[in-house]
Design a protein around this motif. Structure first.
Motif, short mmCIF file in Angstrom:
data_model
loop_
_atom_site.label_atom_id
_atom_site.label_comp_id
_atom_site.label_asym_id
_atom_site.label_seq_id
_atom_site.Cartn_x
_atom_site.Cartn_y
_atom_site.Cartn_z
N UNK A 243 0.82 -1.22 0.00
CA UNK A 243 0.00 0.00 0.00
C UNK A 243 0.86 1.27 0.00
N UNK A 244 1.99 1.28 0.69
CA UNK A 244 2.85 2.46 0.73
C UNK A 244 3.43 2.77 -0.64
N UNK A 245 3.74 1.74 -1.40
CA UNK A 245 4.32 1.93 -2.72
C UNK A 245 3.28 1.90 -3.84
N UNK A 246 2.01 1.86 -3.46
CA UNK A 246 0.89 1.90 -4.41
C UNK A 246 1.04 0.87 -5.52
N UNK A 247 1.26 -0.38 -5.11
CA UNK A 247 1.41 -1.48 -6.05
C UNK A 247 0.01 -2.02 -6.36
N UNK A 248 -0.27 -2.23 -7.62
CA UNK A 248 -1.59 -2.68 -8.05
C UNK A 248 -1.87 -4.13 -7.66
N UNK A 249 -3.13 -4.51 -7.77
CA UNK A 249 -3.56 -5.86 -7.41
C UNK A 249 -2.89 -6.94 -8.26
N UNK A 250 -2.61 -6.63 -9.51
CA UNK A 250 -2.02 -7.64 -10.38
C UNK A 250 -0.56 -7.93 -10.02
N UNK A 251 0.14 -6.96 -9.46
CA UNK A 251 1.57 -7.15 -9.15
C UNK A 251 1.83 -7.50 -7.69
N UNK A 252 0.85 -7.35 -6.82
CA UNK A 252 1.13 -7.57 -5.40
C UNK A 252 1.48 -9.03 -5.08
N UNK A 253 1.05 -9.96 -5.92
CA UNK A 253 1.39 -11.37 -5.68
C UNK A 253 2.85 -11.68 -6.01
N UNK A 254 3.52 -10.79 -6.72
CA UNK A 254 4.92 -10.99 -7.07
C UNK A 254 5.85 -10.65 -5.90
N UNK A 255 5.31 -9.99 -4.88
CA UNK A 255 6.08 -9.64 -3.69
C UNK A 255 5.79 -10.67 -2.61
N UNK A 256 6.83 -11.04 -1.87
CA UNK A 256 6.64 -12.00 -0.79
C UNK A 256 7.44 -11.57 0.43
N UNK A 257 7.04 -12.09 1.55
CA UNK A 257 7.72 -11.80 2.81
C UNK A 257 9.09 -12.48 2.78
N UNK A 258 10.12 -11.74 3.12
CA UNK A 258 11.47 -12.27 3.08
C UNK A 258 11.88 -12.93 4.38
N UNK A 259 13.02 -13.58 4.34
CA UNK A 259 13.52 -14.32 5.50
C UNK A 259 13.84 -13.39 6.67
N UNK A 260 14.23 -12.16 6.39
CA UNK A 260 14.55 -11.22 7.47
C UNK A 260 13.34 -10.89 8.32
N UNK A 261 12.20 -10.63 7.69
CA UNK A 261 10.99 -10.31 8.43
C UNK A 261 10.49 -11.52 9.21
#
Length: 170
Positions: A135-153
């Motif tokens: 939401x902070x980077x205003x990523x659209x619904x189609x691209x949000x699935x390409x981001x995932x939680x990393x090992x650091x978090x």
């Protein structure tokens, strides 16, 4: 009786180590991007500190059909949830250290504050980091699935949760 006191000291020290480790896990990737579009596979990783304060020149890599590869940079805006999670973890570790400094009457209250801060930081790090990044980077619904939680978090949240429980048990 002495054995029980020694066990509580060990639990407390282990909890502090996990608390510090939770803070240091922000050096590892907290959000990762991996996607393919028209034969171009792109990857990028954002560590916790880049999320907390925003970053302009985060390294990214693109690979064109395995033939040609190039490096670039991407940016991110401030992710408030990551910053709050980090602050809560620091408050938790500092409060845990204060437990051994203050008098006996106030120790339980400070233990509860330290444990609560660490557990709340853990929940924020694991549950809300990706959503607030998107939401902070205003990523659209189609691209949000390409981001995932990393090992650091994930490790930061797990270590902070263990530290919170350990402080409360000590």
């Amino acid at each position: 009786m002495a054995k029980k006191a020694d066990n509580k000291k060990i639990i407390f020290l282990v909890a502090l180590v996990f608390g510090v480790a939770a803070i240091l896990m922000n050096l590892l990737p907290a959000i990762t991007f991996k996607g393919t579009l028209l034969g171009v596979e792109a990857t990028a990783s954002f560590n916790g500190f880049q999320l907390m304060f925003g970053a302009e020149d985060v390294p990214a890599k693109a690979d064109v059909a395995g033939i040609f590869s190039f490096n670039g940079t991407v940016s991110t805006k401030l992710v408030v949830t990551s910053l709050i999670a980090f602050i809560l973890m620091v408050v938790g570790v500092v409060s845990a250290v204060l437990v051994k400094i203050i008098n006996k009457k106030q120790q339980f209250l400070i233990k509860v504050i330290a444990a609560g801060a660490l557990v709340a930081g853990a929940v924020l790090a694991i549950a809300l980091t990706k959503a607030t990044f998107v939401s902070a980077n205003e990523i659209g619904d189609s691209a949000k699935d390409l981001y995932s939680l990393g090992i650091g978090a994930i490790l930061s949240g797990a270590f902070a949760g263990i530290a919170g429980v350990g402080v409360l048990l000590s």
